[in-house]
Scaffold this active site. Structure first.
Site, PDB file in Angstrom:
ATOM      1  N   ASP A  13       2.079  19.790 -57.196  1.00 58.80           N
ATOM      2  CA  ASP A  13       2.414  20.616 -58.364  1.00 58.80           C
ATOM      3  C   ASP A  13       1.198  20.955 -59.217  1.00 58.80           C
ATOM      4  OD1 ASP A  13       5.141  20.343 -57.631  1.00 58.80           O
ATOM      5  OD2 ASP A  13       5.163  18.377 -58.587  1.00 58.80           O
ATOM      6  N   GLU A  14       0.050  21.125 -58.593  1.00 62.41           N
ATOM      7  CA  GLU A  14      -1.177  21.413 -59.355  1.00 62.41           C
ATOM      8  C   GLU A  14      -1.313  22.888 -59.688  1.00 62.41           C
ATOM      9  OE1 GLU A  14      -1.212  20.003 -56.341  1.00 62.41           O
ATOM     10  OE2 GLU A  14      -2.076  17.999 -56.459  1.00 62.41           O
ATOM     11  N   GLY A  15      -0.389  23.717 -59.204  1.00 58.65           N
ATOM     12  CA  GLY A  15      -0.505  25.158 -59.453  1.00 58.65           C
ATOM     13  C   GLY A  15      -1.180  25.864 -58.289  1.00 58.65           C
ATOM     14  N   LYS A  16      -1.025  25.300 -57.082  1.00 55.06           N
ATOM     15  CA  LYS A  16      -1.686  25.876 -55.901  1.00 55.06           C
ATOM     16  C   LYS A  16      -1.157  27.269 -55.576  1.00 55.06           C
ATOM     17  CE  LYS A  16      -0.481  22.326 -53.372  1.00 55.06           C
ATOM     18  NZ  LYS A  16       0.018  21.400 -54.380  1.00 55.06           N
ATOM     19  N   GLY A  17       0.165  27.482 -55.783  1.00 54.06           N
ATOM     20  CA  GLY A  17       0.781  28.754 -55.422  1.00 54.06           C
ATOM     21  C   GLY A  17       0.061  29.915 -56.077  1.00 54.06           C
ATOM     22  N   LYS A  18      -0.157  29.783 -57.363  1.00 54.45           N
ATOM     23  CA  LYS A  18      -0.808  30.872 -58.096  1.00 54.45           C
ATOM     24  C   LYS A  18      -2.240  31.083 -57.610  1.00 54.45           C
ATOM     25  CE  LYS A  18      -3.125  31.803 -62.267  1.00 54.45           C
ATOM     26  NZ  LYS A  18      -3.263  31.817 -63.702  1.00 54.45           N
ATOM     27  N   GLY A  40       7.011  23.498 -53.540  1.00 55.37           N
ATOM     28  CA  GLY A  40       7.550  24.537 -54.413  1.00 55.37           C
ATOM     29  C   GLY A  40       6.383  25.243 -55.070  1.00 55.37           C
ATOM     30  N   HIS A  41       5.948  26.332 -54.473  1.00 61.07           N
ATOM     31  CA  HIS A  41       4.775  27.039 -54.991  1.00 61.07           C
ATOM     32  C   HIS A  41       5.219  28.232 -55.840  1.00 61.07           C
ATOM     33  CE1 HIS A  41       2.174  25.218 -51.552  1.00 61.07           C
ATOM     34  NE2 HIS A  41       2.515  24.350 -52.476  1.00 61.07           N
ATOM     35  N   THR A  42       4.889  28.174 -57.116  1.00 54.56           N
ATOM     36  CA  THR A  42       5.340  29.205 -58.047  1.00 54.56           C
ATOM     37  C   THR A  42       4.251  30.260 -58.247  1.00 54.56           C
ATOM     38  OG1 THR A  42       6.591  27.488 -59.146  1.00 54.56           O
ATOM     39  CG2 THR A  42       6.334  29.552 -60.357  1.00 54.56           C
ATOM     40  N   GLN A 225       1.916  19.857 -51.353  1.00 56.32           N
ATOM     41  CA  GLN A 225       1.844  18.536 -51.993  1.00 56.32           C
ATOM     42  C   GLN A 225       0.406  18.272 -52.466  1.00 56.32           C
ATOM     43  OE1 GLN A 225       3.600  18.424 -48.600  1.00 56.32           O
ATOM     44  NE2 GLN A 225       5.171  19.280 -49.894  1.00 56.32           N
ATOM     45  N   THR A 301      11.108  22.436 -56.846  1.00 53.08           N
ATOM     46  CA  THR A 301      12.013  22.273 -55.706  1.00 53.08           C
ATOM     47  C   THR A 301      13.284  21.545 -56.103  1.00 53.08           C
ATOM     48  OG1 THR A 301      10.156  22.279 -54.187  1.00 53.08           O
ATOM     49  CG2 THR A 301      12.182  21.319 -53.349  1.00 53.08           C
ATOM     50  N   THR A 302      13.150  20.491 -56.910  1.00 52.57           N
ATOM     51  CA  THR A 302      14.319  19.660 -57.220  1.00 52.57           C
ATOM     52  C   THR A 302      14.744  19.757 -58.680  1.00 52.57           C
ATOM     53  OG1 THR A 302      12.860  17.807 -57.678  1.00 52.57           O
ATOM     54  CG2 THR A 302      13.709  17.968 -55.436  1.00 52.57           C
TER      55      THR A 302
HETATM   56  P1  IMP Z   1       9.232  14.008 -49.305  1.00 51.53           P
HETATM   57  O1  IMP Z   1       8.027  14.844 -49.046  1.00 51.53           O
HETATM   58  O2  IMP Z   1      10.465  14.813 -49.627  1.00 51.53           O
HETATM   59  O3  IMP Z   1       9.477  12.988 -48.234  1.00 51.53           O
HETATM   60  O4  IMP Z   1       8.953  13.152 -50.633  1.00 51.53           O
HETATM   61  C1  IMP Z   1       7.945  12.129 -50.674  1.00 51.53           C
HETATM   62  C2  IMP Z   1       7.242  12.117 -52.022  1.00 51.53           C
HETATM   63  O5  IMP Z   1       6.458  13.288 -52.155  1.00 51.53           O
HETATM   64  C3  IMP Z   1       8.185  12.110 -53.237  1.00 51.53           C
HETATM   65  O6  IMP Z   1       7.587  11.357 -54.269  1.00 51.53           O
HETATM   66  C4  IMP Z   1       8.264  13.565 -53.625  1.00 51.53           C
HETATM   67  O7  IMP Z   1       8.593  13.734 -54.991  1.00 51.53           O
HETATM   68  C5  IMP Z   1       6.830  13.993 -53.339  1.00 51.53           C
HETATM   69  N1  IMP Z   1       6.704  15.422 -53.055  1.00 51.53           N
HETATM   70  C6  IMP Z   1       7.059  16.068 -51.935  1.00 51.53           C
HETATM   71  N2  IMP Z   1       6.777  17.366 -52.029  1.00 51.53           N
HETATM   72  C7  IMP Z   1       6.203  17.554 -53.223  1.00 51.53           C
HETATM   73  C8  IMP Z   1       5.627  18.688 -53.882  1.00 51.53           C
HETATM   74  O8  IMP Z   1       5.559  19.810 -53.352  1.00 51.53           O
HETATM   75  N3  IMP Z   1       5.129  18.462 -55.129  1.00 51.53           N
HETATM   76  C9  IMP Z   1       5.121  17.244 -55.697  1.00 51.53           C
HETATM   77  N4  IMP Z   1       5.628  16.165 -55.120  1.00 51.53           N
HETATM   78  C10 IMP Z   1       6.158  16.309 -53.885  1.00 51.53           C
END
Ligand code: IMP
Length: 437
Positions: A13-18, A40-42, A225, A301-302
């Site tokens: 979530d460092e802002g890679k999408g942008k 989740g790239h915004t 990630q 994403t969540t």
């Molecule tokens: P998984 O990738 O769904 O198995 O989740 C493993 C860990 O990575 C959890 O702590 C998630 O919250 C984190 N995680 C997975 N994808 C992302 C992402 O895109 N951004 C930030 N955290 C992520």
């Protein structure tokens, strides 16, 4: 820009999408090589917000080829949903600008079910996964019980492989997790139909990317990630199941490591994490809450609230170091406007012992205490600034002090979510890989 890697230098979530969207303007091919729809790239273009989970962020530029490499765990449902979502908003997406590796592993319904059930099973020890089936899919890949996109495209072969997989997974789902098993025929019908819809996108992407590079095309690798979530170098076991840094590219895209000329880390001007696991510079209470509200720190994403804290210099030296970063980009600098003072982590203490560097393999890391130094904040709105020397003096002092502490040049600053809200730092030298540790 012949072959450039962009990776997250914190916990995602460092802002890679942008940034990828921005750098994609100078690239011909944009490649995802690991992860899946857990990302989740915004990207915000002309006030329109796009959240991409699986498709590379280059898709919003005309004339770029976007590639989902063999190292990505592909959920066909999410892939097709995302394609449809983009098309309904007028974005061109077809087999000419989106390519999917025939060797990418497929995420099935049983992977999602097992991911979610395993998290409940873990109780206190849960990882806080996104529940998208990522871990179980990669586990099957390593166990050699998974199905790839090419397996799904051959119905008889798919039947044999899925039957064998479900025999084992249904026992796990019903006997261990106490849930209803999945029906083979139903699953086969569903996934072979989806495979038919995937077919126009499928090909040997590793070959295509190497060919493009050899013909002088510029290739951009989009990490998902963050490096602290890397399965080998991150805060194991609270990590994702892939190699999230530059290390994932050769395996996950079939691209030779020695062809990658630049590696750019992306990090916020502070730090966040979603899910469980160590986060030494996390701020609990009102300060963390204030950062969360200022930065709107909720998962793309969540939707989960992100844990928030300060920038951690040894953590940054660690991730930029093992990825050989040639430079980094600081995002969300505008979020820090209005803070009286801005702490930055400079070292750790554990049971009375001091550490100047991030102790990657230490158990008890969750008890690390961070030692901070603080910089005075600024109050001026910086979201409209486009030239570095127009930033408030204290803001520049923050940037330059952090750069010195970390020892890797900052080549760009991001001061808002829009494509053009960036400040390029002229004269920054990039090209020398940094081996910080
Ligand atoms: P998984 O990738 O769904 O198995 O989740 C493993 C860990 O990575 C959890 O702590 C998630 O919250 C984190 N995680 C997975 N994808 C992302 C992402 O895109 N951004 C930030 N955290 C992520």
């Amino acid at each position: 820009m012949p072959a450039v890697s962009v990776f997250g230098a914190q916990w995602g979530d460092e802002g890679k999408g942008k940034i990828i969207d921005r750098l994609a303007a100078e690239a011909d091919v944009v490649v995802r090589y690991q992860g899946g729809a857990n990302a989740g790239h915004t990207v915000v273009v002309a006030g329109q917000k796009y959240v991409l989970h699986l498709i590379p962020s280059g898709i919003l530029h005309l004339g770029k080829v976007n590639v989902i490499g063999n190292g990505v765990a592909v959920d066909p449902l999410k892939f097709l949903e995302e394609v449809e979502g983009l098309r309904t908003r007028g974005v061109q997406v077809d087999g000419s600008n989106l390519r999917l590796s025939s060797s990418a592993h497929v995420i099935f319904e049983h992977h999602r079910r097992i991911d979610q059930a395993a998290e409940r099973w873990r109780g206190e020890g849960r990882i806080g996964t996104t529940g998208r089936g990522i871990g179980p899919c990669y586990a099957d890949k390593a166990a050699r019980t998974g199905l790839r996109v090419c397996d799904l495209l051959e119905p008889e072969h798919a039947r044999l492989r899925l039957r064998a997989a479900l025999a084992e997974k249904n026992a796990l789902i019903s006997q261990v997790h106490g849930e209803a098993p999945l029906d083979l025929e139903q699953q086969l019908a569903r996934y072979t139909t989806l495979a038919g819809q995937l077919a126009p996108f499928v090909g040997d992407t590793a070959f295509q990317v190497r060919e493009a590079y050899s013909q002088g095309r510029r290739v951009l690798f989009e990490g998902a990630q963050g490096a602290m979530l890397d399965i080998d170098h991150g805060t194991y076991p609270f990590v994702t199941s892939s190699n999230t840094g530059v290390d994932g590219i050769p395996a996950g895209a079939g691209f030779p490591a020695r062809w990658i000329e630049r590696a750019i880390g992306i990090a916020k001007a502070y730090c966040t994490r979603v899910g469980e696991g160590p986060f030494p510079s996390e701020q609990h209470g009102p300060l963390g809450e204030r950062i969360r509200e200022a930065g709107n720190e909720y998962g793309a994403t969540t939707g989960r609230p992100r844990r928030c804290g300060w920038l951690d210099a040894p953590q940054m030296r660690y991730t930029l170091g093992w990825n050989g970063a040639t430079s980094w980009i600081m995002t969300n600098l505008d979020v820090l406007t209005g803070f009286d003072s801005i702490p930055v982590g400079i070292g750790y203490k554990l049971h009375g012992k001091r550490f100047a560097e991030y102790p990657a393999s230490l158990s008890g890391i969750e008890d690390l205490e961070v030692e901070y130094t603080s910089f005075p904040g600024w109050t001026e709105d910086i979201t409209a600034v486009r030239q570095y020397d127009r930033l408030p003096r204290r803001c520049r002092e923050y940037v330059e002090s952090v750069e010195k502490l970390i020892g890797v040049p900052i080549e760009m600053l991001s001061v808002g979510p829009e494509r053009d809200q960036v400040i390029s730092r002229a004269g920054v030298h990039h090209g020398t890989p940094v081996g910080a540790r």
